[in-house]
Design an enzyme around this catalytic site. Structure first.
Site, PDB file in Angstrom:
ATOM      1  CB  CYS A  31     -29.184  -3.723  -7.660  1.00 22.78           C
ATOM      2  SG  CYS A  31     -29.434  -2.990  -9.268  1.00 22.78           S
ATOM      3  NE  ARG A  58      -3.065  -0.200   3.092  1.00 22.45           N
ATOM      4  CZ  ARG A  58      -4.277  -0.765   3.016  1.00 22.45           C
ATOM      5  NH1 ARG A  58      -5.265  -0.130   2.433  1.00 22.45           N
ATOM      6  NH2 ARG A  58      -4.499  -1.959   3.529  1.00 22.45           N
TER       7      ARG A  58
HETATM    8  N1  LLP Z   1       3.006  -9.275   3.015  1.00 28.52           N
HETATM    9  C1  LLP Z   1       2.006 -10.092   3.343  1.00 28.52           C
HETATM   10  C2  LLP Z   1       2.305 -11.468   3.781  1.00 28.52           C
HETATM   11  C3  LLP Z   1       0.671  -9.639   3.272  1.00 28.52           C
HETATM   12  O1  LLP Z   1      -0.318 -10.442   3.594  1.00 28.52           O
HETATM   13  C4  LLP Z   1       0.409  -8.313   2.846  1.00 28.52           C
HETATM   14  C5  LLP Z   1      -0.958  -7.808   2.738  1.00 28.52           C
HETATM   15  C6  LLP Z   1       1.507  -7.501   2.500  1.00 28.52           C
HETATM   16  C7  LLP Z   1       2.792  -8.011   2.609  1.00 28.52           C
HETATM   17  C8  LLP Z   1       1.339  -6.099   2.033  1.00 28.52           C
HETATM   18  O2  LLP Z   1       0.772  -5.281   3.014  1.00 28.52           O
HETATM   19  P1  LLP Z   1       0.676  -3.695   2.815  1.00 28.52           P
HETATM   20  O3  LLP Z   1       2.094  -3.175   2.830  1.00 28.52           O
HETATM   21  O4  LLP Z   1       0.013  -3.421   1.526  1.00 28.52           O
HETATM   22  O5  LLP Z   1      -0.109  -3.245   3.975  1.00 28.52           O
HETATM   23  N2  LLP Z   1      -7.403  -5.565   0.733  1.00 28.52           N
HETATM   24  C9  LLP Z   1      -7.030  -4.906   1.975  1.00 28.52           C
HETATM   25  C10 LLP Z   1      -5.574  -5.118   2.318  1.00 28.52           C
HETATM   26  C11 LLP Z   1      -5.172  -6.575   2.431  1.00 28.52           C
HETATM   27  C12 LLP Z   1      -3.722  -6.775   2.777  1.00 28.52           C
HETATM   28  C13 LLP Z   1      -3.366  -8.206   2.734  1.00 28.52           C
HETATM   29  N3  LLP Z   1      -1.997  -8.517   2.978  1.00 28.52           N
HETATM   30  C14 LLP Z   1      -7.377  -3.428   1.868  1.00 28.52           C
HETATM   31  O6  LLP Z   1      -7.889  -2.988   0.837  1.00 28.52           O
HETATM   32  O7  LLP Z   1      -7.182  -2.669   2.818  1.00 28.52           O
END
Ligand code: LLP
Length: 423
Positions: free
Chosen positions: A348, A278
């Site tokens: 919807c 992110r």
């Molecule tokens: N590494 C692992 C093992 C993970 O499960 C994740 C995210 C990341 C790295 C990356 O995390 P970040 O740096 O992006 O926080 N769909 C959700 C977010 C799901 C994150 C899942 N795992 C949302 O829209 O907020």
């Protein structure tokens, strides 16, 4: 910081006015800024530059578009993947197999075999049995699979429950108290080259304290493993750093994060691995949409507002419906007028609502607007619910732009379906 801003009253992505993209590609459409992606990649890397050995594996689940992956490869990033599909994308974008980390709580035997055959750099094991299967597959290929053991440190990351991963009741990693015995058994398997441990406690983390506590537990585990005579060369610290979704959100910066990591991991003498998602892609994208209708609410009912119905919906940007997430909504050519409105899509379901009772730029039928901070977990989570086209993606770089994912039409979706002749 991002490269979306107003020039002469019109919102631009870098040097490209968003109305030009809407006219050429249509709406809804995701628009990414290459300069912003590069900036985030460099700021994150610079924040860790004081650490002795670092491997950066962009968590491609956040935004797996091929063009984004190529840009990240050009910035020197490998990838964190969680499925054979993500692995294929990372390879297709030109990332070296050796720079790919394969995470994921449910890798199938077929996926493990495909990743071994591709020469993936590291498998992050989620349970002992997975290690045994991987070891067997490696032995039949005359290989030793490079692996680390993902540990669940039982720390509450303080984020939304649906994106918390580091508490003992979550499905991820092995319980930290069982890790030493499991590590010993796995390290003894001839098909495994067990090199260390991994953790990831959650996403959109707004506070570094839970991460620091988790890293402290992992540090103790590393000492205990070494004390028992094991080799520990790598620690994968996962991702999770949050980004500001609202103008007044105050979040730890990559530099704050880097300083905390340096403090928490001092003396570990390992390669530290990072899986940012992110923080790289979030603020590098917007979802550009057009107002279809401004639908008045019932008159004289307190607390009831008009609905701004936009042509983007929950199938294009699922985060508000899934996590009650906030995405700023701003007009592409705002006047100084404001309005209080609910913002919703055409799907919807009442859940297809992006905001309720929000103070926004006044908009009218046909106006363009954007949802901000949509570069991560946006297009990749889109679906075709209500038989809506799959949303396209555009990458802007300076004064040029390219459609980097087509709008997949209902006709194309229908063409992939069959009616059996016996109906
Ligand atoms: N590494 C692992 C093992 C993970 O499960 C994740 C995210 C990341 C790295 C990356 O995390 P970040 O740096 O992006 O926080 N769909 C959700 C977010 C799901 C994150 C899942 N795992 C949302 O829209 O907020």
């Amino acid at each position: 910081m991002d490269h979306f801003g107003f020039r002469d009253g019109v919102l631009h992505a870098e040097d490209v006015p968003l109305p030009a993209i809407a006219a050429a590609v249509g709406t809804p459409v995701y628009v990414y800024s290459a300069a912003t992606l590069r900036r985030h990649a460099r700021v994150f890397k610079a924040a860790l530059s004081g650490l002795p050995r670092v491997h950066l594996a962009y968590a491609i689940k956040a935004n797996p578009n091929l063009a984004v992956l190529r840009l990240m490869a050009n910035e020197g990033y490998g990838a964190d993947v969680v499925s054979a599909g993500e692995m294929k994308r990372a390879l297709a974008a030109g990332m070296a197999a050796s720079a790919i980390v394969f995470s994921g709580v449910g890798k199938t035997e077929g996926e493990l075999a495909a990743a071994l055959d591709a020469g993936i750099g590291q498998f992050n094991l989620e349970l002992e049995e997975e290690g045994e299967v991987l070891a067997r597959l490696a032995v039949t290929r005359g290989m030793r699979a490079p692996a680390v053991l993902r540990v669940n440190p039982d720390v509450d990351a303080g984020t939304h429950a649906k994106i918390s991963t580091g508490r003992k009741q979550n499905k991820f990693g092995v319980p930290i108290d069982q890790a030493p015995a499991m590590y010993a058994r796995l390290a003894a398997l001839p098909g495994l080259d067990l090199r260390g441990v991994a953790l990831h406690i959650g996403s959109q983390l707004a506070d570094l304290a839970p991460l620091e506590a988790a890293f402290g537990r992992i540090g103790e585990l590393v000492r205990a493993l070494r004390g028992a005579g094991h080799r520990v060369e790598r620690v994968d610290l996962g991702g999770g750093l949050g980004v500001p979704y609202r103008a007044d959100d105050v979040l730890p910066t990559p530099a704050d994060y880097g300083a905390m990591v340096a403090r928490a991991t001092a003396g570990w003498d390992v390669e530290l691995q990072f899986e940012p998602g992110r923080v790289i892609a979030g603020n590098a994208g917007v979802l550009l949409t057009r107002v279809i209708w401004v639908k008045p609410g019932p008159e004289n009912v307190e607390g009831v507002h008009p609905y701004v119905i936009v042509d983007a919906a929950m199938n294009d940007l699922a985060r508000p419906a899934l996590y009650d997430a906030w995405h700023d909504f701003i007009a592409v050519e705002p006047t100084s007028a404001r309005m209080v409105a609910n913002i919703a899509g055409p799907v919807c379901e009442s859940g297809d609502t992006f905001a309720m009772g929000r103070d926004i730029d006044a908009v009218r039928n046909g106006d363009l607007a954007v949802f901000r901070t949509a570069g991560a977990y946006g297009a990749t989570m889109a679906s075709t619910y209500n038989s809506r086209a799959l949303v396209p993606e555009v990458l802007v770089d300076g004064d040029r732009y390219a459609v980097v994912a087509d709008r997949v039409s209902p006709e194309a979706l229908i063409a992939a379906e069959r009616v059996p002749e016996w109906l």
